[in-house]
Design an enzyme around this catalytic site. Sequence first.
Site, PDB file in Angstrom:
ATOM      1  N   GLU A 157      -1.080  44.937  -6.051  1.00  0.00           N
ATOM      2  CA  GLU A 157      -1.044  43.460  -6.998  1.00  0.00           C
ATOM      3  C   GLU A 157      -0.119  43.645  -7.951  1.00  0.00           C
ATOM      4  OE1 GLU A 157      -4.490  40.994  -7.671  1.00  0.00           O
ATOM      5  OE2 GLU A 157      -5.432  41.654  -5.570  1.00  0.00           O
TER       6      GLU A 157
ATOM      7  N   THR B 122      -2.854  40.010  -3.363  1.00  0.00           N
ATOM      8  CA  THR B 122      -2.154  41.186  -2.683  1.00  0.00           C
ATOM      9  C   THR B 122      -0.653  40.424  -2.440  1.00  0.00           C
ATOM     10  OG1 THR B 122      -4.215  41.396  -1.450  1.00  0.00           O
ATOM     11  CG2 THR B 122      -2.273  42.108  -0.581  1.00  0.00           C
TER      12      THR B 122
ATOM     13  N   ARG C 134     -10.637  32.318   9.982  1.00  0.00           N
ATOM     14  CA  ARG C 134     -10.711  30.952  10.226  1.00  0.00           C
ATOM     15  C   ARG C 134      -9.787  30.489  11.494  1.00  0.00           C
ATOM     16  NH1 ARG C 134     -10.934  31.038   4.747  1.00  0.00           N
ATOM     17  NH2 ARG C 134      -8.598  30.701   4.824  1.00  0.00           N
TER      18      ARG C 134
ATOM     19  N   HIS D 185       0.079  36.807   2.618  1.00  0.00           N
ATOM     20  CA  HIS D 185      -1.487  37.339   2.778  1.00  0.00           C
ATOM     21  C   HIS D 185      -2.390  36.345   3.155  1.00  0.00           C
ATOM     22  CE1 HIS D 185      -4.717  39.887   1.348  1.00  0.00           C
ATOM     23  NE2 HIS D 185      -5.056  38.932   0.499  1.00  0.00           N
TER      24      HIS D 185
ATOM     25  N   ASP E  27      -8.133  37.037 -11.074  1.00  0.00           N
ATOM     26  CA  ASP E  27      -7.193  37.454  -9.696  1.00  0.00           C
ATOM     27  C   ASP E  27      -6.982  36.301  -9.223  1.00  0.00           C
ATOM     28  OD1 ASP E  27      -6.132  39.527  -8.192  1.00  0.00           O
ATOM     29  OD2 ASP E  27      -7.687  39.761  -7.030  1.00  0.00           O
TER      30      ASP E  27
ATOM     31  N   GLN F 203     -17.407  41.768   1.581  1.00  0.00           N
ATOM     32  CA  GLN F 203     -16.834  40.387   1.259  1.00  0.00           C
ATOM     33  C   GLN F 203     -16.913  39.258   2.143  1.00  0.00           C
ATOM     34  OE1 GLN F 203     -12.649  40.902   0.645  1.00  0.00           O
ATOM     35  NE2 GLN F 203     -11.959  38.849   0.171  1.00  0.00           N
TER      36      GLN F 203
ATOM     37  N   GLU G 250      -4.658  43.799   6.497  1.00  0.00           N
ATOM     38  CA  GLU G 250      -3.485  43.236   7.244  1.00  0.00           C
ATOM     39  C   GLU G 250      -2.658  44.138   8.113  1.00  0.00           C
ATOM     40  OE1 GLU G 250      -0.591  40.604   4.865  1.00  0.00           O
ATOM     41  OE2 GLU G 250      -1.956  41.185   3.036  1.00  0.00           O
TER      42      GLU G 250
ATOM     43  N   LYS H  14     -15.588  43.096  -4.823  1.00  0.00           N
ATOM     44  CA  LYS H  14     -14.255  43.287  -5.614  1.00  0.00           C
ATOM     45  C   LYS H  14     -14.471  43.933  -7.200  1.00  0.00           C
ATOM     46  CE  LYS H  14     -11.223  40.898  -3.243  1.00  0.00           C
ATOM     47  NZ  LYS H  14     -10.147  41.374  -2.801  1.00  0.00           N
TER      48      LYS H  14
ATOM     49  N   THR I 142     -11.111  47.991 -10.543  1.00  0.00           N
ATOM     50  CA  THR I 142      -9.946  47.782 -10.330  1.00  0.00           C
ATOM     51  C   THR I 142      -8.944  48.703 -11.072  1.00  0.00           C
ATOM     52  OG1 THR I 142     -10.502  45.412 -10.282  1.00  0.00           O
ATOM     53  CG2 THR I 142      -8.439  45.631 -10.866  1.00  0.00           C
TER      54      THR I 142
ATOM     55  N   TYR J 114     -18.655  35.964   0.382  1.00  0.00           N
ATOM     56  CA  TYR J 114     -17.879  35.302  -0.244  1.00  0.00           C
ATOM     57  C   TYR J 114     -17.976  33.663  -0.130  1.00  0.00           C
ATOM     58  CZ  TYR J 114     -14.965  33.460   3.703  1.00  0.00           C
ATOM     59  OH  TYR J 114     -14.340  32.642   4.774  1.00  0.00           O
TER      60      TYR J 114
ATOM     61  N   GLU K  84      -5.772  46.827  -2.585  1.00  0.00           N
ATOM     62  CA  GLU K  84      -4.672  45.511  -2.503  1.00  0.00           C
ATOM     63  C   GLU K  84      -3.754  45.811  -3.541  1.00  0.00           C
ATOM     64  OE1 GLU K  84      -7.133  41.991  -3.306  1.00  0.00           O
ATOM     65  OE2 GLU K  84      -7.597  41.534  -1.044  1.00  0.00           O
TER      66      GLU K  84
ATOM     67  N   ARG L 251     -14.683  45.079   2.421  1.00  0.00           N
ATOM     68  CA  ARG L 251     -14.172  43.981   3.184  1.00  0.00           C
ATOM     69  C   ARG L 251     -15.281  43.174   4.132  1.00  0.00           C
ATOM     70  NH1 ARG L 251      -9.677  42.206   0.809  1.00  0.00           N
ATOM     71  NH2 ARG L 251      -8.005  43.273   1.152  1.00  0.00           N
TER      72      ARG L 251
ATOM     73  N   ASP M 183      -6.508  46.416  -6.392  1.00  0.00           N
ATOM     74  CA  ASP M 183      -7.753  45.611  -6.595  1.00  0.00           C
ATOM     75  C   ASP M 183      -8.460  46.100  -5.149  1.00  0.00           C
ATOM     76  OD1 ASP M 183      -9.994  43.597  -6.733  1.00  0.00           O
ATOM     77  OD2 ASP M 183      -8.575  42.065  -5.756  1.00  0.00           O
TER      78      ASP M 183
HETATM   79 MN    MN Z   1      -7.084  40.939  -5.159  1.00  0.00          MN
END
Ligand code: MN
Length: 414
Positions: free
Chosen positions: A201, A350, A144, A135, A128, A240, A364, A253, A257, A244, A199, A237, A233
């Site tokens: 995709e 995404t 961040r 995105h 992925d 994640q 988002e 994730k 899927t 991550y 997501e 969150r 996907d």
């Molecule tokens: Mn994805």
Amino acid sequence: MARSPLLTTDTGEGFSIDTIPFGFGEAGGKQAAALSALGDQVVQLESLATQGFLPGFEESIKMCSSYGGLNPLLKLGRDRLGELRLLLQDLLQVGSELDKDRTMLANIVHPIDDSNLHLPVYIGDYTDFYASKYHAERVGAMFRGKEQALQPNWRHLPVGYHGRSSSIVGSNRIINWPSGQVKGENGPVFQASEKVDFELEFGCITASGNSLGEPLSAEQTGDLIGGYVLVNDWSARDIQAWEYVPLGPFTSKNFATSVSPWIIHPDALEPFRVEGASPEVPLQTYLQQTGITHYDIKLEVWLKPAGLDEKVKICTSNTSHLYWTMEQMLAHQTVTGCNIRPGDLYASGTVSGPAPESRACMLEITENGSTPLKLPGGKLRSFLEPGDQIIMKGYAEKGDLRVDFGEVRGQIGE
Ligand code: MN
């Protein structure tokens, strides 16, 4: 030249003669086998081949049934698949040999709605990517801050992670609600995720590959692509955000899927090529591409909230918003010599665009839950809730031409 399809629907919707998708599943009371579709009907490829309508493809089509997917057909390669598509396109129009054999035609077509469509291929490896700058920037800014939204590598290579093929499922499946570790005020807490997301995709399935140790360039990898699919996907969150760092997404994730049941051959999409984003920095040679590199494919996400009969369109996007092309993603996959194999899945990440309505995940759309979606009847959604259904659709249109991806549907369970 205008083509006159053998099967049409009253509404004119469904799969056009320009599409000729490939799928796999049970139709007409027969065991699962290779299928195509026209209008709102599936077409049994195995029966067609047995009756001598698909010379040269009989063996591969037959092998799909025992294999449990389209892999034997895919392995013929992109060009042969393109030839099969053209053969079917000729057969499925007015005046064809099949048109003269209406009894045969009646035996091999069945309503899509009465069919059980499986995952089209048995998927070997899955990668992925993170190929939409819109995105990456929105999500990066959330986690961040705006200054460091895009990491320094993002414009130089298609960022990606190796996903999990064991939990890839077809359409119309119920997805288990994920639990895991999330960050609490006093350390990690184990709980059901409170931020389950989708997501939107765009994906490709490979029909051929490269040898281990022999990297390919973006000018070469287009030949590997057997077809395109829609991918959801599913993501958690809160899991994640905690897991991550520093190696990327993992259990947030890998719980599911969803992939659409129909594979669309690249030849069907050639008329929909458009200019995309130009690279913002000079690219390494292996990522350079000439010609018109992107596709104009319209994508939509619909939410059917638990307990509501109506569905609501919550995203309208387009594959032309992607910064990196599938050819570049595949080239980067092989740069150190990694081998791609037939039946692999590569997903774009995404597919968000610049406009607010093109934000292609709840993270988002609701800005990480801070501005919830307002649903009919006054309900609010920050992220998904148990019983919600997500329906993704894709299509390309230009003059009289229309190519349809159908849909991938999934319901998040309890
Ligand atoms: Mn994805």
